[in-house]
Design a protein around this motif. Structure first.
Motif, PDB file in Angstrom:
ATOM      1  N   LEU A  15       0.872  -1.663  -0.349  1.00  0.00           N
ATOM      2  CA  LEU A  15       0.187   0.121   0.462  1.00  0.00           C
ATOM      3  C   LEU A  15       0.595   0.553   0.212  1.00  0.00           C
ATOM      4  O   LEU A  15       0.271   2.433  -0.503  1.00  0.00           O
ATOM      5  N   ARG A  16       2.302   1.553   0.721  1.00  0.00           N
ATOM      6  CA  ARG A  16       2.467   2.426   0.593  1.00  0.00           C
ATOM      7  C   ARG A  16       3.466   2.707  -0.491  1.00  0.00           C
ATOM      8  O   ARG A  16       3.561   3.538  -0.979  1.00  0.00           O
ATOM      9  N   ARG A  19       1.186   3.830  -3.004  1.00  0.00           N
ATOM     10  CA  ARG A  19       1.037   5.536  -1.973  1.00  0.00           C
ATOM     11  C   ARG A  19       2.186   6.857  -3.355  1.00  0.00           C
ATOM     12  O   ARG A  19       1.972   7.408  -3.813  1.00  0.00           O
ATOM     13  N   ASP A  23       1.162   9.169  -6.835  1.00  0.00           N
ATOM     14  CA  ASP A  23       1.685  10.492  -5.937  1.00  0.00           C
ATOM     15  C   ASP A  23       3.173  10.436  -6.999  1.00  0.00           C
ATOM     16  O   ASP A  23       2.641  12.291  -7.565  1.00  0.00           O
ATOM     17  N   VAL A  45       0.636   1.759 -10.251  1.00  0.00           N
ATOM     18  CA  VAL A  45      -0.459   1.818  -9.212  1.00  0.00           C
ATOM     19  C   VAL A  45      -1.504   1.143  -8.787  1.00  0.00           C
ATOM     20  O   VAL A  45      -1.515   0.203  -7.517  1.00  0.00           O
TER      21      VAL A  45
END
Length: 91
Positions: A15-16, A19, A23, A45
């Motif tokens: 998940l990080r 993220r 970004d 993603v």
């Protein structure tokens, strides 16, 4: 590290990563990045989120197999049918 803690760590890492990739997509769009870069990052993603989702459902399914009485799944209020539906939502 317990299997549940290891699974949670792995899911959080995915998940990080998603993220960070999101970004990068936002930055590319904001700065007028190339279509190829935006689509490539967006695909990354999507893949990271899909893998995290599958890992979450797989962990819940494993818990049901290890604990057929369902106390682990029952804590989340998940039945076998609900787990199946969650899995199919990701497919």
């Amino acid at each position: 590290m317990t299997p549940d803690a290891e699974a949670q760590r792995s899911i959080l890492n995915r998940l990080r990563r998603a993220r960070g990739q999101l970004d990068a997509v936002i930055t590319a769009v904001e700065t007028g990045g190339s279509c190829r870069d935006v689509v490539t990052q967006l695909a990354a993603v999507t893949s990271a989120l899909d893998k995290a989702g599958y890992a979450i459902v797989a962990t819940a399914m494993r818990d049901c197999v290890v604990d057929p009485g369902g106390t682990a799944a029952a804590e989340d209020g998940l039945t076998t049918d609900e787990l199946r539906k969650l899995f199919l939502m990701l497919a």
